[in-house]
Design an enzyme around this catalytic site. Sequence first.
Site, mmCIF file in Angstrom:
data_model
loop_
_atom_site.group_PDB
_atom_site.id
_atom_site.type_symbol
_atom_site.label_atom_id
_atom_site.label_comp_id
_atom_site.label_asym_id
_atom_site.label_seq_id
_atom_site.Cartn_x
_atom_site.Cartn_y
_atom_site.Cartn_z
ATOM 1 N NE ARG A 76 0.007 2.067 -3.114
ATOM 2 C CZ ARG A 76 -0.606 1.122 -3.812
ATOM 3 N NH1 ARG A 76 -1.503 0.344 -3.239
ATOM 4 N NH2 ARG A 76 -0.337 0.938 -5.094
ATOM 5 C CE1 TYR A 80 1.958 6.649 0.262
ATOM 6 C CE2 TYR A 80 1.905 6.710 -2.133
ATOM 7 C CZ TYR A 80 2.098 6.012 -0.957
ATOM 8 O OH TYR A 80 2.438 4.687 -1.008
ATOM 9 C CE1 TYR A 102 12.410 -0.781 5.522
ATOM 10 C CE2 TYR A 102 11.449 -0.594 3.328
ATOM 11 C CZ TYR A 102 12.132 -1.322 4.282
ATOM 12 O OH TYR A 102 12.530 -2.599 3.997
#
Length: 281
Positions: A76, A80, A102
């Site tokens: 991840r 990013y 979000y």
Amino acid sequence: MSTSISTSTDSRRGSIACVGMGITLGSHLTPLARNCIETADVVFAALSDHVVELWLRRMNPGVRSLQPYYRPGKSRMKTYREWVELMIAEVRAGKRVCAVFYGHPGIFAWSPHKVLQLARAEGYQAYMEPGVSAEDCLYADLGIDPGQVGCQHLEASQLLFFERYLDTTSHVILWQLGVVGDRSLGRFRTPDAYRELLTERLCEDYPADHEVIVYRAPTLPVERPHIQRMALRDFPAAGFIGQETLVLPPARALKPNIVMRARLDALDAVYGTGREPTVSA
């Protein structure tokens, strides 16, 4: 004689705003965040699901989803970093960029902080517009006032990676349960055995029959909050999709600080009578 008018370099420079969509679709977007989305040249989106992205496109058709950069087994952190490069490239090209995240863009979100830091270092306008977070929803749905006995918030994996001390007189709130114990940063969810290990660690500080709450905020207006109450020992077997948060209510009462109260008594004698602090049960 004709004269040429030069445009200010500053007027052509890009900018970036990282804004929060909030948690529940259509309910949590602030007017300023909406304006940033509607007036941006480029909108990047890292949102909870495709339905929310479709709703976002009604405000600005130039939405570019960041979700496809996730891949099973891919770190991840690599994803990013790719997000940051995509966003800053458009800023450097002189665009007004809006990045929509979000919930709150500054909570459990590495990329917004990094791209804003980078943009500011290069002299571009960059700011963050807060959004309603899962924490805000949790307080409302569970009826918790953090001002009563306090809240200790931790990323769940930190209890397995590090020696962290839990304040069992406060509410302890553990986030990102779906990937608890993941050191690869390449999983979307860890197996149940990792939650079992987390439960074992929590039982070092709490009795096995201590009531805990598994919570998930609603993302659509037609949904209700997901709230499961159970004994700590039963947590690994709880219904689970990976987006839940674990809340551990206080296990012990606050202990009066006799020394400081005596010093307060002395101050009150000089400056006036104080008021006994009250804590609701």
